[in-house]
Enzyme design. Structure first.
Site, PDB file in Angstrom:
ATOM      1  N   TRP A   1       0.818  -1.224   0.000  1.00 49.70           N
ATOM      2  CA  TRP A   1       0.000   0.000   0.000  1.00 49.70           C
ATOM      3  C   TRP A   1       0.846   1.266   0.000  1.00 49.70           C
ATOM      4  O   TRP A   1       0.325   2.359  -0.121  1.00 49.70           O
ATOM      5  CB  TRP A   1      -0.960  -0.019   1.194  1.00 49.70           C
ATOM      6  CG  TRP A   1      -2.224  -0.774   0.896  1.00 49.70           C
ATOM      7  CD1 TRP A   1      -2.455  -1.602  -0.165  1.00 49.70           C
ATOM      8  CD2 TRP A   1      -3.446  -0.759   1.666  1.00 49.70           C
ATOM      9  NE1 TRP A   1      -3.735  -2.098  -0.114  1.00 49.70           N
ATOM     10  CE2 TRP A   1      -4.358  -1.602   1.000  1.00 49.70           C
ATOM     11  CE3 TRP A   1      -3.837  -0.135   2.840  1.00 49.70           C
ATOM     12  CZ2 TRP A   1      -5.656  -1.826   1.472  1.00 49.70           C
ATOM     13  CZ3 TRP A   1      -5.124  -0.359   3.317  1.00 49.70           C
ATOM     14  CH2 TRP A   1      -6.027  -1.185   2.632  1.00 49.70           C
ATOM     15  N   LYS A   2       2.160   1.130   0.207  1.00 48.07           N
ATOM     16  CA  LYS A   2       3.028   2.320   0.291  1.00 48.07           C
ATOM     17  C   LYS A   2       2.400   3.304   1.290  1.00 48.07           C
ATOM     18  O   LYS A   2       1.827   2.855   2.282  1.00 48.07           O
ATOM     19  CB  LYS A   2       3.247   2.908  -1.105  1.00 48.07           C
ATOM     20  CG  LYS A   2       3.707   1.825  -2.102  1.00 48.07           C
ATOM     21  CD  LYS A   2       4.170   2.338  -3.421  1.00 48.07           C
ATOM     22  CE  LYS A   2       4.600   1.162  -4.296  1.00 48.07           C
ATOM     23  NZ  LYS A   2       5.209   1.547  -5.553  1.00 48.07           N
TER      24      LYS A   2
ATOM     25  N   HIS B   1      12.906  -1.993  -0.637  1.00 50.91           N
ATOM     26  CA  HIS B   1      12.058  -1.542  -1.750  1.00 50.91           C
ATOM     27  C   HIS B   1      12.756  -0.393  -2.473  1.00 50.91           C
ATOM     28  O   HIS B   1      13.469   0.392  -1.860  1.00 50.91           O
ATOM     29  CB  HIS B   1      10.690  -1.083  -1.219  1.00 50.91           C
ATOM     30  CG  HIS B   1       9.720  -0.839  -2.327  1.00 50.91           C
ATOM     31  ND1 HIS B   1       9.668   0.359  -3.006  1.00 50.91           N
ATOM     32  CD2 HIS B   1       8.798  -1.648  -2.902  1.00 50.91           C
ATOM     33  CE1 HIS B   1       8.741   0.260  -3.953  1.00 50.91           C
ATOM     34  NE2 HIS B   1       8.199  -0.941  -3.918  1.00 50.91           N
TER      35      HIS B   1
ATOM     36  N   GLU C   1      11.805  -6.259  -8.758  1.00 46.89           N
ATOM     37  CA  GLU C   1      11.024  -5.095  -9.175  1.00 46.89           C
ATOM     38  C   GLU C   1      11.892  -4.197 -10.053  1.00 46.89           C
ATOM     39  O   GLU C   1      12.714  -3.433  -9.533  1.00 46.89           O
ATOM     40  CB  GLU C   1      10.532  -4.310  -7.956  1.00 46.89           C
ATOM     41  CG  GLU C   1       9.587  -5.088  -7.069  1.00 46.89           C
ATOM     42  CD  GLU C   1       8.612  -4.177  -6.314  1.00 46.89           C
ATOM     43  OE1 GLU C   1       7.416  -4.429  -6.378  1.00 46.89           O
ATOM     44  OE2 GLU C   1       9.067  -3.202  -5.683  1.00 46.89           O
TER      45      GLU C   1
ATOM     46  N   GLY D   1       4.979   1.731 -10.988  1.00 37.92           N
ATOM     47  CA  GLY D   1       4.015   2.831 -11.073  1.00 37.92           C
ATOM     48  C   GLY D   1       3.939   3.459 -12.450  1.00 37.92           C
ATOM     49  O   GLY D   1       3.266   4.471 -12.645  1.00 37.92           O
TER      50      GLY D   1
ATOM     51  N   GLY E   1       1.574  -2.842  -6.338  1.00 40.48           N
ATOM     52  CA  GLY E   1       1.425  -1.537  -5.700  1.00 40.48           C
ATOM     53  C   GLY E   1       0.021  -1.000  -5.895  1.00 40.48           C
ATOM     54  O   GLY E   1      -0.929  -1.414  -5.223  1.00 40.48           O
ATOM     55  N   GLY E   2      -0.125  -0.095  -6.847  1.00 45.60           N
ATOM     56  CA  GLY E   2      -1.387   0.628  -7.050  1.00 45.60           C
ATOM     57  C   GLY E   2      -2.622  -0.259  -7.122  1.00 45.60           C
ATOM     58  O   GLY E   2      -3.678   0.072  -6.544  1.00 45.60           O
TER      59      GLY E   2
HETATM   60  P1  13P Z   1       3.038  -0.645  -8.957  1.00 41.58           P
HETATM   61  O1  13P Z   1       2.288  -1.956  -8.973  1.00 41.58           O
HETATM   62  O2  13P Z   1       2.139   0.517  -8.601  1.00 41.58           O
HETATM   63  O3  13P Z   1       3.843  -0.448 -10.189  1.00 41.58           O
HETATM   64  O4  13P Z   1       4.092  -0.727  -7.738  1.00 41.58           O
HETATM   65  C1  13P Z   1       4.936  -1.821  -7.658  1.00 41.58           C
HETATM   66  C2  13P Z   1       5.605  -1.803  -6.353  1.00 41.58           C
HETATM   67  O5  13P Z   1       6.440  -0.951  -6.088  1.00 41.58           O
HETATM   68  C3  13P Z   1       5.228  -2.825  -5.364  1.00 41.58           C
HETATM   69  O6  13P Z   1       6.114  -2.870  -4.309  1.00 41.58           O
END
Ligand code: 13P
Length: 234
Positions: free
Chosen positions: A8-9, A85, A154, A160, A217-218
């Site tokens: 979720w950041k 991360h 990643e 993102g 992420g998103g």
């Molecule tokens: P996104 O899925 O938004 O590209 O983010 C990936 C991420 O950083 C998951 O840790």
């Protein structure tokens, strides 16, 4: 069976998490579902979801204002913590060496570290992708570890960004990671792919050899987006 992890950041609220736990309570899946939430949302009653922190301190305790230790995270009932991360490497100065220290602390406190590695756009353009992946693994994973970790690949340029590497690029990266892990005595360590995973590409990405799950992420923020990813594979 795959591992579907959301990150979720710095988004969401405790209420959002309660809603997500409710929305996921009756989905039919054998997959392991993990959600990495901000520290303030770590709680014991998380239903089918295993909770994860997004980082831990490189110190055990003491005068480190604002930091949260591995033992503190473990005391919430969380089972995992993301470490290294790309955003922590970019904004908080994490290096392979500090990631290694954090991974040791996570393991010694009973947490499973989800150790992130991946190349920047500059490194990709310089043809250094595989070199960065290999050094990331060899330098970030503590030497004496034989199990109990997860690796997340990643590619930093795709996070993102709404773009993903080609199937071949993901396959090459994950094959290299599997080979290096094997050389390090870590056969069978789960390897997740992360960056721009969504409902429409999750199944295809998880069909690539050595992709044992995804770090999202998103698309993990809303159950309408996250559930199709969780249920895209058996
Ligand atoms: P996104 O899925 O938004 O590209 O983010 C990936 C991420 O950083 C998951 O840790």
């Amino acid at each position: 069976m795959k591992i579907i992890a959301g990150n979720w950041k710095m988004n969401g609220s405790f209420q959002n998490l309660q809603q997500m736990i409710k929305d996921l309570s009756d989905i039919d899946t054998q997959n392991t579902v993990i959600l990495a939430v901000p520290y303030t949302m770590l709680c014991t009653d998380s239903g089918k979801i295993s909770l994860s922190a997004q980082d831990i301190s490189a110190h055990t305790h003491g005068a480190y204002t604002g930091e949260v230790s591995a033992s503190m995270v473990a005391s919430t009932g969380a089972k995992y913590t993301i470490i290294g991360h790309s955003e922590c490497r970019q904004y908080h100065g994490d290096t392979n060496a500090s990631v290694c220290t954090k991974a040791e602390l996570a393991i010694s406190n009973g947490l499973i570290p989800i150790i992130c590695i991946g190349e920047t756009m500059e490194e990709k353009q310089a043809g250094k992708t595989l070199e960065i992946i290999e050094s990331g693994l060899r330098e970030s994973v503590p030497a004496n570890v034989t199990s109990g970790i997860i690796i997340a690949y990643e590619p930093r340029w795709a996070i993102g960004a709404g773009i993903t590497p080609t199937t071949d690029e993901i396959a090459h990266a994950h094959e290299l990671i599997a080979n290096v892990l094997s050389d390090m005595g870590l056969d069978g360590t789960p390897i997740l792919y992360g960056a721009s995973v969504k409902g429409s590409n999750a199944e295809q990405i998880m069909s690539i050899p050595h992709v044992d799950g995804v770090l999202v992420g998103g698309a993990s923020l809303k159950s309408d987006d996250f559930i199709p990813i969780i249920t895209s594979v058996k």
